[in-house]
Design an enzyme around this catalytic site. Sequence first.
Site, short mmCIF file in Angstrom:
data_model
loop_
_atom_site.label_atom_id
_atom_site.label_comp_id
_atom_site.label_asym_id
_atom_site.label_seq_id
_atom_site.Cartn_x
_atom_site.Cartn_y
_atom_site.Cartn_z
CG ASP A 51 -108.58 -2.53 8.11
OD1 ASP A 51 -109.23 -3.46 8.79
OD2 ASP A 51 -107.78 -3.17 7.28
CB SER A 52 -113.90 -2.92 10.25
OG SER A 52 -113.51 -2.47 11.60
CG ASP A 90 -106.58 -2.33 11.43
OD1 ASP A 90 -105.41 -3.08 11.54
OD2 ASP A 90 -107.59 -2.97 11.16
CE LYS A 120 -106.57 -5.29 14.22
NZ LYS A 120 -106.36 -5.78 12.69
CD GLU A 122 -105.57 -7.64 8.23
OE1 GLU A 122 -105.30 -8.46 7.21
OE2 GLU A 122 -106.47 -7.22 8.54
CD GLU A 189 -111.15 -11.32 11.73
OE1 GLU A 189 -110.39 -10.41 12.08
OE2 GLU A 189 -112.04 -10.93 11.08
O1 KIV Z 1 -110.42 -3.82 11.38
C1 KIV Z 1 -111.08 -4.11 12.39
O2 KIV Z 1 -112.08 -3.92 12.97
C2 KIV Z 1 -110.41 -5.47 13.05
C3 KIV Z 1 -111.02 -6.25 14.06
C4 KIV Z 1 -112.17 -6.84 13.82
C5 KIV Z 1 -109.94 -6.98 14.83
O3 KIV Z 1 -109.18 -5.72 12.45
#
Ligand code: KIV
Length: 271
Positions: A51-52, A90, A120, A122, A189
């Site tokens: 989600d980055s 994510d 993924k 959190e 992280e």
């Molecule tokens: O969103 C992302 O890119 C991440 C990674 C930095 C682990 O969660």
Amino acid sequence: MSINKNVKKITVPEIVNMKKQGEKITALTAYDVLMAQILDDSGIDIILVGDSGGMVMAGYENTLAVTMEEMLFYCKSVRRGVKRALLIADMPFLSYQTSIEEAIKNAGRFLQEAGMEAVKIEGGKAVKDIVKKLVGFGVPVMGHIGLTPQSIHQFGGYGLRGKDDQIAKQLLEDAFILQEAGAFSIVLEKIPSALAKEITNNLDIPTIGIGAGKDCDGQILVSHDMLGLYEKFKPKFVRHYAELGKSMREAFNGYINDVKNTKFPSEDESY
Ligand code: KIV
């Protein structure tokens, strides 16, 4: 979706096995087909559609504004470029926290509509039941603890997590809870290296570190960070393997100069 039969796809059990074999796991992010293709050709083990992407592709201040539809668009684009790497989506803010039903529906969309192979999420103890349910339905889950960017307002920023004993203890507990719930790996992280080492040595499943030192079973970075493309800030844990921002500026300036001075196109570049 076309998958080249000559390339051996990396699977979730293979990632887990890499820890047992003592082979370090490599992971980077991608959000578009070209980046995904180049990463895959380079031999990366895991591609995370993070989600980055909301920050490095869409220009949001943080990851909280990212929607399911945006993530699905990035995931479908990445899928088209990948033959080998394990593909992880994510889950964006509020796509899994509201109810287990929502979590199942949204995780399912990543696998069904976008061809992802795992998700993924959190959090630790708070997401235990969600992880259990997803894994029970055959959706592989990667956990993510430590600095979890979807909680930055609660943390008050992007500082190091787990430097005091109480939070360190809680993170160790969270890691065990996630493993117990069925997660196949966990992102750690921005936590102290010693804590990451302790978590890594005590878990059967691989840890993937970002700002968590060298003893994790694998490492992940945001590709735009390690390529020197995202220039807003550079955390200490990011190493630049290229300066693409600088190279792009030079290229664009060169083009602008050439066009302004009638140096592009040349005879050879014309019909
Ligand atoms: O969103 C992302 O890119 C991440 C990674 C930095 C682990 O969660």
